[in-house]
Design a protein around this motif. Structure first.
Motif, PDB file in Angstrom:
ATOM      1  N   ARG A 148      32.053  72.991  45.103  1.00 48.72           N
ATOM      2  CA  ARG A 148      31.458  74.155  45.755  1.00 48.72           C
ATOM      3  C   ARG A 148      32.270  74.569  46.975  1.00 48.72           C
ATOM      4  NH1 ARG A 148      25.727  71.932  46.901  1.00 48.72           N
ATOM      5  NH2 ARG A 148      25.610  73.824  48.174  1.00 48.72           N
TER       6      ARG A 148
ATOM      7  N   HIS B  19      15.976  69.117  49.676  1.00 52.43           N
ATOM      8  CA  HIS B  19      17.403  69.354  49.864  1.00 52.43           C
ATOM      9  C   HIS B  19      17.910  68.538  51.047  1.00 52.43           C
ATOM     10  CE1 HIS B  19      16.876  73.133  47.408  1.00 52.43           C
ATOM     11  NE2 HIS B  19      17.976  72.622  46.902  1.00 52.43           N
TER      12      HIS B  19
ATOM     13  N   LEU C 194      23.768  61.100  48.452  1.00 56.90           N
ATOM     14  CA  LEU C 194      24.824  61.662  47.614  1.00 56.90           C
ATOM     15  C   LEU C 194      25.450  60.572  46.747  1.00 56.90           C
ATOM     16  CD1 LEU C 194      26.170  64.515  47.379  1.00 56.90           C
ATOM     17  CD2 LEU C 194      27.943  63.646  48.905  1.00 56.90           C
TER      18      LEU C 194
ATOM     19  N   ASP D 117      30.511  67.252  43.288  1.00 56.55           N
ATOM     20  CA  ASP D 117      29.768  68.516  43.234  1.00 56.55           C
ATOM     21  C   ASP D 117      29.961  69.297  44.535  1.00 56.55           C
ATOM     22  OD1 ASP D 117      28.655  68.025  40.685  1.00 56.55           O
ATOM     23  OD2 ASP D 117      27.064  66.796  41.569  1.00 56.55           O
ATOM     24  N   ILE D 118      29.853  68.613  45.661  1.00 56.83           N
ATOM     25  CA  ILE D 118      30.030  69.264  46.966  1.00 56.83           C
ATOM     26  C   ILE D 118      31.457  69.804  47.088  1.00 56.83           C
ATOM     27  CG2 ILE D 118      30.042  68.931  49.469  1.00 56.83           C
ATOM     28  CD1 ILE D 118      27.264  68.840  48.322  1.00 56.83           C
TER      29      ILE D 118
ATOM     30  N   ASP E 100      23.015  64.728  42.958  1.00 56.55           N
ATOM     31  CA  ASP E 100      24.298  65.409  43.115  1.00 56.55           C
ATOM     32  C   ASP E 100      25.347  64.421  43.617  1.00 56.55           C
ATOM     33  OD1 ASP E 100      23.167  67.765  42.316  1.00 56.55           O
ATOM     34  OD2 ASP E 100      22.984  68.611  44.328  1.00 56.55           O
TER      35      ASP E 100
ATOM     36  N   TYR F 269      26.446  72.341  53.476  1.00 54.37           N
ATOM     37  CA  TYR F 269      26.128  72.438  52.054  1.00 54.37           C
ATOM     38  C   TYR F 269      24.834  71.668  51.769  1.00 54.37           C
ATOM     39  CZ  TYR F 269      30.816  74.300  51.581  1.00 54.37           C
ATOM     40  OH  TYR F 269      31.944  75.087  51.710  1.00 54.37           O
TER      41      TYR F 269
ATOM     42  N   ASP G 157      29.506  63.662  45.343  1.00 55.56           N
ATOM     43  CA  ASP G 157      30.513  64.181  46.272  1.00 55.56           C
ATOM     44  C   ASP G 157      31.439  65.177  45.569  1.00 55.56           C
ATOM     45  OD1 ASP G 157      31.663  62.209  44.680  1.00 55.56           O
ATOM     46  OD2 ASP G 157      32.197  60.901  46.351  1.00 55.56           O
TER      47      ASP G 157
ATOM     48  N   TYR H  35      22.311  69.816  49.115  1.00 53.70           N
ATOM     49  CA  TYR H  35      22.370  69.141  47.824  1.00 53.70           C
ATOM     50  C   TYR H  35      21.061  68.402  47.601  1.00 53.70           C
ATOM     51  CZ  TYR H  35      23.313  64.730  50.344  1.00 53.70           C
ATOM     52  OH  TYR H  35      23.230  63.632  51.168  1.00 53.70           O
ATOM     53  N   GLN H  36      20.822  67.990  46.375  1.00 55.26           N
ATOM     54  CA  GLN H  36      19.625  67.228  46.063  1.00 55.26           C
ATOM     55  C   GLN H  36      20.005  65.879  45.473  1.00 55.26           C
ATOM     56  OE1 GLN H  36      17.497  68.705  42.350  1.00 55.26           O
ATOM     57  NE2 GLN H  36      18.684  70.528  42.865  1.00 55.26           N
TER      58      GLN H  36
END
Length: 355
Positions: A189, A119, A143, A185-186, A181, A175, A183, A177-178
């Protein structure tokens, strides 16, 4: 004749015993070798590495990816047997996995089975505006950057919130992320997190709040966030603005003016800036500005809907992050003289007596 048969049978029995002994020895050696493989370091590199499992990868492709990553330990059949023993065969999760020095095949396959991927972190800072948020996401690696070419309106449409102003809509937090993923997606959320935090704060609002909607709470919280230098003062600052709203006074807060100046702001706010009307100039326009001016955190949201009680209508910076709060304009002017103009400050003993 009978003696000859006995001799042949004895030889055959001896050979069978020898074969069984050899087979047993080979099996024991093979099992011992397999156990050493499973629990010995698979990654001997000095620096950490990683391996990525893609969607659709079968056992053969997974092993090939391990080899490509630099893992030479074990035979392919040993990896397959270990995966079956661990219940990982056919259950390896997509993602990027850490190859730490000393990690064993058993530990690595357990991580892949359980989806314990690497992560990464990106932090939205309290008080950032949307431009700063976009810059932080653009610099985040690894990202994926799907929003780079989108303007603010197109970006909000891509998030499913067409027509909504983006300022203040994303909750400041860290946040995870992996790899893989994006921006967007972030942002999805963070937007959902802000909606939830705002709804929770609004549900617990004070009964006498002058705010008429969660939207107004978000706007006021953004102002409180920008005005606050020390966290414990958020409720006091929110109290000043709430009382001003209740009394119909102008908010007269510099951060809204600065936001209205946009790229024209050069680090200094001048008298002409305070008198030049914009939708965000709270020296010339009553009430709240049309949108938030920053990303407020949870504490600012809570302060906006539950301000501290009191009679203060003014505050001025002490230039150390804290403020002097005053109930009258005369008291406020004295505080401004002391802390901004550096004159007419009371002696220390006199100041302590007044406090």
């Amino acid at each position: 004749m009978a003696g000859g048969c006995k001799r042949v049978f004895g030889v055959a029995l001896g050979l069978l015993f020898a074969v069984l002994v050899l087979a047993g020895g080979a099996a024991a050696w093979g099992w011992s070798h397999y156990q050493r493989f499973a629990d010995s370091p698979a990654w001997t590199g000095e620096a950490p590495g990683s391996v990525r499992i893609e969607r659709g990868d079968g056992p053969r492709r997974v092993i090939a990816r391990l080899r490509e990553a630099g893992i030479t330990a074990g035979h392919d059949i040993e990896w397959r047997l270990l995966a079956r023993q661990l219940g990982a065969a056919g259950r390896l999760k997509v993602g990027e996995y850490a190859l730490e020095p000393g990690i064993t095949p058993r530990e690595l396959l357990q991580r892949m089975r359980d989806g314990r991927v690497i992560h990464y972190r990106v932090t939205i800072v309290e008080g950032w505006n949307f431009r700063q948020l976009r810059a932080a996401l653009a610099a985040a690696d690894p990202l994926l950057h799907e929003a780079t070419e989108l303007d603010d309106a197109a970006l909000m449409e891509a998030l499913g919130h067409s027509g909504q102003h983006p300022e203040g809509r994303f909750l400041p937090e860290t946040y995870l992320y992996q790899r893989g993923d994006s921006d967007l997606d972030i942002l999805r959320r963070a937007h959902a997190a802000m909606e939830q935090a705002l709804a929770q704060a609004w549900e617990k609002r004070a009964p006498d709040t002058p705010l008429r909607s969660p939207e107004e709470a978000l706007i006021l919280a953004s102002i409180v966030e920008k005005e606050t230098g020390q966290a414990h003062e958020r409720p006091q600052i929110a109290g000043v603005f709430s009382r001003r709203l209740q009394k119909g006074m102008l908010l007269q807060t510099d951060p809204t003016v600065i936001y209205g100046l946009g790229s024209a702001y050069d680090g200094n706010i001048r008298k002409r800036d305070l008198t030049t009307d914009t939708p965000y100039n709270t020296y010339t326009r009553p009430g709240l500005p049309p949108t938030p001016i920053a990303m407020p955190g949870r504490a600012a949201l809570e302060a906006a809907v539950n301000p501290a009680p009191g009679d203060a209508l003014f505050f001025v910076s002490r230039n150390d992050g804290s403020h002097v709060f005053s109930a009258t304009y005369a008291e406020h002017n004295r505080a401004v003289d002391c802390f901004q103009r550096k004159r007419n400050c009371p002696a220390q003993g006199e100041a302590e007596q007044k406090q």
